[in-house]
Design a protein around this motif. Sequence first.
Motif, short mmCIF file in Angstrom:
data_model
loop_
_atom_site.label_atom_id
_atom_site.label_comp_id
_atom_site.label_asym_id
_atom_site.label_seq_id
_atom_site.Cartn_x
_atom_site.Cartn_y
_atom_site.Cartn_z
N SER A 182 0.84 -1.20 0.00
CA SER A 182 0.00 0.00 0.00
C SER A 182 0.87 1.25 0.00
N VAL A 183 0.23 2.41 -0.18
CA VAL A 183 0.94 3.69 -0.18
C VAL A 183 0.38 4.54 0.95
N PHE A 184 1.26 5.03 1.82
CA PHE A 184 0.86 5.95 2.87
C PHE A 184 0.62 7.34 2.27
N CYS A 185 -0.42 8.02 2.74
CA CYS A 185 -0.65 9.43 2.39
C CYS A 185 -0.77 10.19 3.69
N ILE A 186 -0.01 11.27 3.79
CA ILE A 186 0.09 11.99 5.06
C ILE A 186 0.06 13.50 4.84
N TRP A 187 -0.25 14.22 5.90
CA TRP A 187 -0.20 15.68 5.87
C TRP A 187 1.03 16.10 6.66
N GLY A 188 2.16 16.25 5.96
CA GLY A 188 3.43 16.54 6.63
C GLY A 188 4.14 15.26 7.00
N LYS A 189 5.46 15.33 7.07
CA LYS A 189 6.26 14.12 7.28
C LYS A 189 6.34 13.66 8.72
N SER A 190 5.93 14.48 9.67
CA SER A 190 6.12 14.13 11.08
C SER A 190 5.39 12.84 11.47
N ASP A 191 4.21 12.60 10.87
CA ASP A 191 3.45 11.41 11.26
C ASP A 191 4.16 10.12 10.89
N ILE A 192 4.69 10.03 9.69
CA ILE A 192 5.37 8.81 9.29
C ILE A 192 6.65 8.62 10.10
N LYS A 193 7.34 9.70 10.39
CA LYS A 193 8.55 9.60 11.21
C LYS A 193 8.23 9.06 12.60
N GLU A 194 7.19 9.61 13.22
CA GLU A 194 6.86 9.20 14.58
C GLU A 194 6.27 7.79 14.62
N LEU A 195 5.58 7.36 13.57
CA LEU A 195 5.07 6.00 13.54
C LEU A 195 6.23 5.01 13.61
N PHE A 196 7.25 5.22 12.78
CA PHE A 196 8.40 4.34 12.79
C PHE A 196 9.19 4.46 14.10
N LYS A 197 9.31 5.68 14.63
CA LYS A 197 10.06 5.87 15.87
C LYS A 197 9.37 5.19 17.06
N ASN A 198 8.04 5.26 17.10
CA ASN A 198 7.31 4.60 18.18
C ASN A 198 7.44 3.08 18.07
N ALA A 199 7.37 2.56 16.85
CA ALA A 199 7.55 1.12 16.65
C ALA A 199 8.95 0.69 17.10
N GLU A 200 9.94 1.48 16.73
CA GLU A 200 11.32 1.17 17.11
C GLU A 200 11.48 1.22 18.63
N TYR A 201 10.90 2.22 19.27
CA TYR A 201 11.01 2.35 20.72
C TYR A 201 10.45 1.11 21.41
N HIS A 202 9.34 0.59 20.91
CA HIS A 202 8.71 -0.59 21.51
C HIS A 202 9.27 -1.90 20.95
N GLN A 203 10.34 -1.79 20.15
CA GLN A 203 11.03 -2.95 19.58
C GLN A 203 10.08 -3.82 18.74
#
Length: 249
Positions: A98-119
Amino acid sequence: MHFIIFDLEFNQEFSSLQHSDKNISQYPFEIIQIGALKLDEEFNTIATFNRYVKPTIYTKISPFITELTGITTERLLTEALFPEIYKAYEAFIGGNESVFCIWGKSDIKELFKNAEYHQLSTRLLPRLFINVQPYVSKYLSISQKKLLRLQHAVELLNIPMTYAFHNALYDAYYTAEIFKRIYSISGQPVFYDPSYVAVKLRQRQPKRTIDTDKLLQQFEKMYARNMTEEEQEIIKLAYKMGKTNQFLK
């Protein structure tokens, strides 16, 4: 292929930080709501996702975030933790083609960062994304250096404002409506590489300590009065959010 239009609501309240075993800059903005729409190739909405998240990094929701979103600490106490919500979101997405569609890049960055934080693994998350925000300026013949707020874009495009803003599901809905309008000029999806972001973060200059007292004194001087405790917390939070560079145009 599907388009996953999503939006996140975050919280970051350092005074209620659960753990202190890391440098503060290593903690992400904690996701407290995920809202998303799944569109088919003809832009029909075929599914929606809306889940709130019980926080585990910060025990309290910032007063600023509560005022902005209406989300309170008490509202989230009975919600599931991020790993459970994340797995449900992965199932909703249905695969990384699928393709993500977002309003600004912060959401995709934080999605990956939260996943990484929780391993948690990110291999099932789409890597292709379209940042809708700059294309609206192009569509409206405005300088692409001038990025519009979501509500302003909705108003300029005469999209009916049926729902309140600063709610992840509703903001995802408005982003989807905008995306349908500007898709013809939005170009090809681009690849998101979270490892590239991580490298950039590691290359930052050593962290410098904020002189909170002087910061607050400056505001008190500007407004010729003492700041209330709530105002002080909002000022400190806004300063910390600005330091992340997420909101640079």
